[in-house]
Design a protein around this motif. Structure first.
Motif, PDB file in Angstrom:
ATOM      1  N   VAL A 193       1.035  -1.143  -0.068  1.00 49.88           N
ATOM      2  CA  VAL A 193       0.154  -0.034   0.107  1.00 49.88           C
ATOM      3  C   VAL A 193       0.812   1.184  -0.049  1.00 49.88           C
ATOM      4  O   VAL A 193       1.879   1.128   0.335  1.00 49.88           O
ATOM      5  CB  VAL A 193      -1.034   0.125   1.304  1.00 49.88           C
ATOM      6  N   ARG A 194       0.381   2.328  -0.222  1.00 46.43           N
ATOM      7  CA  ARG A 194       1.193   3.741  -0.200  1.00 46.43           C
ATOM      8  C   ARG A 194       1.141   4.079   1.357  1.00 46.43           C
ATOM      9  O   ARG A 194       0.543   3.560   2.131  1.00 46.43           O
ATOM     10  CB  ARG A 194       0.180   4.723  -0.569  1.00 46.43           C
ATOM     11  N   LYS A 195       2.187   4.474   1.468  1.00 46.22           N
ATOM     12  CA  LYS A 195       2.662   4.710   2.902  1.00 46.22           C
ATOM     13  C   LYS A 195       1.688   5.504   3.651  1.00 46.22           C
ATOM     14  O   LYS A 195       1.229   6.421   3.491  1.00 46.22           O
ATOM     15  CB  LYS A 195       4.178   5.629   3.082  1.00 46.22           C
ATOM     16  N   GLY A 196       1.259   5.057   5.011  1.00 45.04           N
ATOM     17  CA  GLY A 196       0.264   5.445   5.922  1.00 45.04           C
ATOM     18  C   GLY A 196      -1.218   5.460   5.245  1.00 45.04           C
ATOM     19  O   GLY A 196      -2.107   5.903   5.760  1.00 45.04           O
ATOM     20  N   GLU A 197      -1.240   4.876   4.132  1.00 50.87           N
ATOM     21  CA  GLU A 197      -2.807   4.621   3.623  1.00 50.87           C
ATOM     22  C   GLU A 197      -3.197   3.221   3.794  1.00 50.87           C
ATOM     23  O   GLU A 197      -2.382   2.330   3.882  1.00 50.87           O
ATOM     24  CB  GLU A 197      -2.745   5.123   2.222  1.00 50.87           C
ATOM     25  N   LEU A 198      -4.448   3.199   3.325  1.00 54.05           N
ATOM     26  CA  LEU A 198      -5.041   1.816   3.180  1.00 54.05           C
ATOM     27  C   LEU A 198      -5.108   1.131   1.885  1.00 54.05           C
ATOM     28  O   LEU A 198      -5.469  -0.050   1.737  1.00 54.05           O
ATOM     29  CB  LEU A 198      -6.524   1.906   3.767  1.00 54.05           C
ATOM     30  N   PHE A 234      10.317 -10.542   3.538  1.00 55.40           N
ATOM     31  CA  PHE A 234       8.945 -10.088   3.644  1.00 55.40           C
ATOM     32  C   PHE A 234       9.021  -8.652   4.492  1.00 55.40           C
ATOM     33  O   PHE A 234      10.082  -8.688   5.132  1.00 55.40           O
ATOM     34  CB  PHE A 234       8.023 -10.863   4.298  1.00 55.40           C
ATOM     35  N   SER A 235       7.961  -7.902   4.713  1.00 56.26           N
ATOM     36  CA  SER A 235       7.969  -6.612   5.222  1.00 56.26           C
ATOM     37  C   SER A 235       8.558  -5.548   4.993  1.00 56.26           C
ATOM     38  O   SER A 235       8.440  -4.404   5.587  1.00 56.26           O
ATOM     39  CB  SER A 235       8.350  -6.936   6.943  1.00 56.26           C
ATOM     40  N   ARG A 236       9.301  -5.309   3.843  1.00 60.45           N
ATOM     41  CA  ARG A 236      10.072  -4.359   3.200  1.00 60.45           C
ATOM     42  C   ARG A 236       9.498  -4.263   1.826  1.00 60.45           C
ATOM     43  O   ARG A 236       9.422  -5.280   1.036  1.00 60.45           O
ATOM     44  CB  ARG A 236      11.423  -4.588   3.300  1.00 60.45           C
ATOM     45  N   PRO A 237       9.178  -3.084   1.296  1.00 59.95           N
ATOM     46  CA  PRO A 237       8.844  -2.841  -0.087  1.00 59.95           C
ATOM     47  C   PRO A 237      10.002  -3.007  -1.118  1.00 59.95           C
ATOM     48  O   PRO A 237       9.628  -3.423  -2.274  1.00 59.95           O
ATOM     49  CB  PRO A 237       8.355  -1.182  -0.144  1.00 59.95           C
ATOM     50  N   SER A 238      11.125  -3.055  -0.591  1.00 63.03           N
ATOM     51  CA  SER A 238      12.234  -3.508  -1.540  1.00 63.03           C
ATOM     52  C   SER A 238      12.731  -4.900  -1.202  1.00 63.03           C
ATOM     53  O   SER A 238      13.764  -5.312  -1.216  1.00 63.03           O
ATOM     54  CB  SER A 238      13.276  -2.625  -1.485  1.00 63.03           C
ATOM     55  N   ALA A 239      11.797  -5.951  -0.527  1.00 61.40           N
ATOM     56  CA  ALA A 239      12.461  -7.013  -0.040  1.00 61.40           C
ATOM     57  C   ALA A 239      12.912  -8.003  -1.379  1.00 61.40           C
ATOM     58  O   ALA A 239      12.476  -7.943  -2.345  1.00 61.40           O
ATOM     59  CB  ALA A 239      11.017  -7.846   0.673  1.00 61.40           C
ATOM     60  N   THR A 240      13.894  -8.420  -0.654  1.00 59.56           N
ATOM     61  CA  THR A 240      14.493  -9.808  -1.754  1.00 59.56           C
ATOM     62  C   THR A 240      13.720 -10.947  -1.917  1.00 59.56           C
ATOM     63  O   THR A 240      12.676 -11.017  -0.670  1.00 59.56           O
ATOM     64  CB  THR A 240      15.956  -9.950  -1.400  1.00 59.56           C
ATOM     65  N   TYR A 254       6.158   3.245  -0.953  1.00 59.66           N
ATOM     66  CA  TYR A 254       5.085   2.203  -0.640  1.00 59.66           C
ATOM     67  C   TYR A 254       5.667   1.531   0.836  1.00 59.66           C
ATOM     68  O   TYR A 254       6.843   1.852   1.121  1.00 59.66           O
ATOM     69  CB  TYR A 254       5.162   1.151  -1.629  1.00 59.66           C
ATOM     70  N   GLU A 255       4.717   0.765   1.397  1.00 58.36           N
ATOM     71  CA  GLU A 255       4.869  -0.019   2.705  1.00 58.36           C
ATOM     72  C   GLU A 255       4.245  -1.327   2.599  1.00 58.36           C
ATOM     73  O   GLU A 255       3.324  -1.474   1.889  1.00 58.36           O
ATOM     74  CB  GLU A 255       4.933   0.673   3.752  1.00 58.36           C
ATOM     75  N   ILE A 256       4.672  -2.246   3.251  1.00 64.20           N
ATOM     76  CA  ILE A 256       4.078  -3.342   3.176  1.00 64.20           C
ATOM     77  C   ILE A 256       3.189  -3.602   4.304  1.00 64.20           C
ATOM     78  O   ILE A 256       3.167  -2.841   5.259  1.00 64.20           O
ATOM     79  CB  ILE A 256       5.307  -4.790   3.565  1.00 64.20           C
TER      80      ILE A 256
END
Length: 441
Positions: A193-198, A234-240, A254-256
């Motif tokens: 999702v976008r940071k701070g949004e639903l 997992f848990s990071r928008p740039s996750a490997t 973005y954020e997860i």
């Protein structure tokens, strides 16, 4: 064709394949509909057994896509139903049969061997094949089995990746399908999702769930017992991790997603962990031993609620967003498995399975309480052509199916139309009728 793909057992363009159902209502051997008998283990060593009953005909459906479990040697699995598929269906999906009819397709997933040995290009090709199977099965389900019922999408790991792509392709921009979405439980696979949004990430019209009983929304998290490392899967928008063939959004904007299981279930205190009473087989079973630092809790019943209890809370830590699991009292510490980048991935579903089932129960009640469907037919006279009249029937409302009987030109016909859709009902009329009005009976 991508170079080398035929050697690994799959083609760049997936061949059409008939749906094979791992779980389907009414099937004689259905691993998604099993006993709910549960041993409740207490910290003082005592235990008791609860025996919830399965409903005969739940009012909504669940569509479950299982995680990476296939131990077939090729990077892409075939559609055989083997012990690994039956085990994961019992372990993750069967508890939901208390709330829904569970459909689960077999798909040609990227296997455990493929995760280890296939190149990035080959992994992407395998996932395209897998998604083609899941998409075809979902369309088959909508056409032949759904009949306008509400549906919960349930996935974990690779299964969630397939469902993220499926929601983008077949739900997010399709109002008639979106109206039937009770919720999506998309666990362990970086819903964005976008940071701070639903919303504003993976989906435009399907937000994260933010309150108890909310429908048409997404439940998502990845479990860790500590701050996820910088190279976490997992848990990071740039996750490997597994290469992405679906072009999901990623980057600094973005954020997860992480949704709080306690808030959405209306519960407080420790999470209700629920495990199968029997040992899990194969590679996943060995990794669960690593997670629990020894054999996982077990019991003679189908299910066990262990004495070890844990809390779970969504936390933003060093650029990550995850469900942080903490032991209560003397509960044993849960270990990352296979390594720290995966966190507590193998526990994503079962660590809070009690909450997940309660979330679905609350969402089901809210969904079924929405205004029912309304039928509309043309009020004008319709022309008869070659002894037949074509009557447009539209179904409006929040959920369900418009069913009934039409009369036109002295004849009657039954109809069934899902909400948010239209259908033309053709009646053969009595001889000599040139124009006629249709009437609902």
């Amino acid at each position: 064709m991508l170079v080398g793909l035929s050697f690994f057992g799959f083609a760049a363009t997936p061949a059409r394949a008939e749906t094979v159902w791992l779980c389907q209502p009414g099937a004689a051997d259905n691993p998604c509909r099993d006993s709910l008998d549960t041993t409740i283990q207490e910290a003082d060593g005592s235990s008791r057994v609860e025996r919830p009953q399965l409903p005969a005909d739940p009012e909504i459906d669940c569509f479950y896509v299982y995680p990476t479990v296939s131990e077939q040697p090729a990077p892409a699995a075939d559609k055989r139903i083997d012990a690994s598929l039956r085990a994961i269906a019992r372990y993750q999906a069967s508890r939901f049969s208390s709330q829904c009819r569970v459909y689960a397709p077999v798909y040609r997933q990227l296997t455990l061997a493929g995760l280890q040995a296939a190149s990035a290009e080959q992994q992407q090709a395998a996932q395209r094949v897998a998604f083609a199977d899941v998409r075809e099965a979902f369309l088959d389900y909508l056409k032949n089995f759904n009949a306008g019922r509400g549906v919960v999408l349930i996935g974990h790991s690779q299964g969630t990746r397939m469902l993220r792509a499926l929601v983008r392709a077949e739900v997010d921009k399709e109002p008639s399908v979106r109206r039937r979405l009770v919720s999506g439980l998309l666990l362990g696979q970086n819903v964005t999702v976008r940071k701070g949004e639903l919303g504003g990430g993976d989906f435009e019209n399907v937000p994260l769930c933010s309150k108890k009983g909310e429908t048409g929304c997404i439940v998502a998290w990845s479990a860790y017992g500590e701050t996820p490392p910088s190279n976490s899967r997992f848990s990071r928008p740039s996750a490997t991790g597994t290469p992405d063939p679906f072009e999901f959004p990623r980057g600094a904007a973005y954020e997860i997603a992480c949704t709080d299981p306690a808030m959405l279930s209306g519960r407080s205190g420790p999470l209700e962990s629920l495990l199968r009473g029997e040992s899990y087989p194969g590679v996943i079973g060995a990794l669960l031993v690593q997670t629990y630092g020894g054999p996982p809790p077990s019991a003679p019943t189908a299910w066990v609620r262990p004495a070890d209890r844990y809390t779970g809370r969504c936390e933003r830590l060093d650029g990550s967003h995850s469900l942080q699991i903490r032991q209560v009292g003397a509960a044993r510490k849960l270990n990352p498995s296979p390594d720290s980048t995966w966190g507590l991935h193998l526990t994503d579903v079962n660590i809070a399975l009690g909450e997940l089932v309660e979330i679905v129960r609350l969402q089901k009640e809210a969904y079924l309480a929405r205004p029912g469907p309304r039928t509309k037919v043309s009020a004008r006279k319709l022309r008869v052509r070659r002894g037949r009249v074509r009557v447009p029937v539209a179904c409006f409302g929040e959920q369900g199916v418009c069913e009934g009987t039409l009369r036109a030109g002295g004849r009657k016909a039954r109809f069934s139309v899902p909400t948010g859709t239209k259908k033309v009902v053709v009646l053969r009329v009595k001889r000599g009728v040139k124009r006629t009005k249709a009437k609902l009976l």
